[in-house]
Design a protein around this motif. Structure first.
Motif, mmCIF file in Angstrom:
data_model
loop_
_atom_site.group_PDB
_atom_site.id
_atom_site.type_symbol
_atom_site.label_atom_id
_atom_site.label_comp_id
_atom_site.label_asym_id
_atom_site.label_seq_id
_atom_site.Cartn_x
_atom_site.Cartn_y
_atom_site.Cartn_z
ATOM 1 N N LEU A 94 13.840 2.057 11.067
ATOM 2 C CA LEU A 94 13.034 0.863 11.268
ATOM 3 C C LEU A 94 12.477 0.480 9.903
ATOM 4 C CD1 LEU A 94 11.783 -0.945 13.624
ATOM 5 C CD2 LEU A 94 9.705 0.402 13.266
ATOM 6 N N TYR A 95 12.714 -0.763 9.485
ATOM 7 C CA TYR A 95 12.211 -1.233 8.202
ATOM 8 C C TYR A 95 10.992 -2.108 8.443
ATOM 9 C CZ TYR A 95 16.468 0.393 5.895
ATOM 10 O OH TYR A 95 17.488 1.175 5.400
ATOM 11 N N ILE A 96 9.946 -1.872 7.649
ATOM 12 C CA ILE A 96 8.745 -2.692 7.757
ATOM 13 C C ILE A 96 8.415 -3.270 6.385
ATOM 14 C CG2 ILE A 96 7.825 -1.441 9.738
ATOM 15 C CD1 ILE A 96 5.864 -0.038 7.826
ATOM 16 N N TYR A 97 7.728 -4.413 6.390
ATOM 17 C CA TYR A 97 7.413 -5.144 5.162
ATOM 18 C C TYR A 97 5.927 -5.430 5.103
ATOM 19 C CZ TYR A 97 6.925 -9.145 2.022
ATOM 20 O OH TYR A 97 6.519 -9.995 1.036
ATOM 21 N N ASP A 98 5.348 -5.133 3.954
ATOM 22 C CA ASP A 98 3.928 -5.345 3.711
ATOM 23 C C ASP A 98 3.753 -6.582 2.842
ATOM 24 O OD1 ASP A 98 1.313 -5.219 2.834
ATOM 25 O OD2 ASP A 98 1.636 -3.481 1.535
ATOM 26 N N GLU A 99 3.254 -7.654 3.435
ATOM 27 C CA GLU A 99 3.144 -8.915 2.694
ATOM 28 C C GLU A 99 2.102 -8.835 1.580
ATOM 29 O OE1 GLU A 99 0.573 -9.408 6.463
ATOM 30 O OE2 GLU A 99 2.455 -8.457 5.872
#
Length: 332
Positions: A94-99
């Motif tokens: 699962l890839y997550i992105y921190d804006e």
């Protein structure tokens, strides 16, 4: 007196069991985690987490390959989900992105993550006790590796059961991806706007050109056949050409219950896959678009994918690979 005590114990057990059944029949809504569930000192950005590894091993150093850093402090990262394994191309990740820090990372989980975590949803990760590991230049967050993992140069492992997942992964509010969550790369800006800081991010590559040909010892398009010689449980791999095998070039190989990764070359220019602006789309034979035909050579189109990096075990022969969530993200 003993009899009375036994009766009370039985009554307590009955009420306890009844309570469990009531909870099962009428379960409480799942908790939606927010920043308020953690102290301000706990929450750090994904970039700050990655920097803990890079403080020990430089980003481009081969010394960090196959190594890990154990997170011993009670840190929490948060990010939007930017991947989906529904199409079968993303596997146990699962890839997550921190804006906030414009940084993404892979979480090594179980299968069918799309059922529990939805694109655009905020996820919190309790990182204490987890391993931040480097595999072929890509950082990921997973469980601590075993001795066997380390011998095979795997720097961490998947959270192998739901108890472990629940211990570390805290689902937050649903949401949607915005234009700000996707890095847009074009023929005009790829040389300046894209670097290794974007690894693990969702990137939209516009006006890429599909190429066929040879780069070094590799040829494209191709698929990677797994061969188990003399009953061995360890596979050896051989690249094969679709055309040489009399097959229509497709994104991956999926025939007669044999499923192999396929590799296709897309480019902004240059003569080898190691030149800046050249990318390999690697697709699993288990994906639901494995047998979709590749574009005609020279055709131009767009691809939205997770931006990743891959090398040989020694750190050489570096290529940049695009991990596609679904066939809808390929527009040719």
């Amino acid at each position: 007196m003993n009899r009375l005590l036994k009766i009370c114990m039985v009554v307590a057990v009955v009420f306890s069991i009844t309570g469990c059944y009531n909870d099962f029949d009428d379960p409480a809504p799942a908790k939606v985690w927010t920043d308020a569930d953690f102290s301000s000192e706990q929450i750090i950005t994904i970039k700050q987490l990655k920097d803990m590894f890079y403080a020990k091993y430089a980003p481009s150093s081969t010394a960090g390959l196959g190594k890990y850093v154990e997170i011993t402090e009670d840190y929490v990262i948060r990010g939007k989900v930017i991947s989906s394994d529904q199409a079968g191309n993303v596997y146990k990740s699962l890839y997550i992105y921190d804006e906030t820090s414009q940084s993404g990372i892979e979480l090594k989980l179980m299968v069918s993550n799309y059922v529990y975590y939805h694109i655009g949803q905020t996820i919190y990760v309790k990182t204490k006790g987890m391993a931040l590991g480097n595999y072929r230049y890509m950082l990921s967050l997973g469980a601590m590796p075993t001795a066997a993992d380390i011998e095979k140069k795997y720097a961490n492992r998947n959270l192998e059961n739901q108890l472990l997942v629940n211990e570390h992964i805290c689902p937050g509010a649903m949401g949607e991806l915005t234009d700000d969550d996707i890095l847009v790369i074009t023929p005009e800006n790829y040389q300046t706007a894209l670097n290794d800081d974007a690894l693990g991010r969702l990137v939209r590559f516009e006006r890429l050109t599909y190429k066929e040909g040879t780069s070094g010892n590799n040829f494209y398009p191709s698929y990677l056949e797994a061969i188990y010689e003399n009953g061995s449980s360890e596979a050896t791999y051989k690249s094969k050409s679709y055309s040489a095998e009399g097959l229509t070039p497709t994104y991956a190989y999926s025939y007669n219950n044999q499923r192999y990764y396929g590799s296709a070359w897309f480019s902004y220019g240059g003569t080898t896959t190691e030149d800046k602006g050249n990318y390999i789309v690697r697709v699993s034979g288990y994906s639901n678009f494995a047998l979709q035909p590749l574009p005609e050579a020279g055709k131009t189109g767009n691809i939205t994918a997770i931006y990743t990096k891959y090398s040989s075990s020694s750190g050489s022969y570096i290529t940049y690979q695009l991990l596609v969530n679904s066939f809808d993200d390929i527009d040719f």
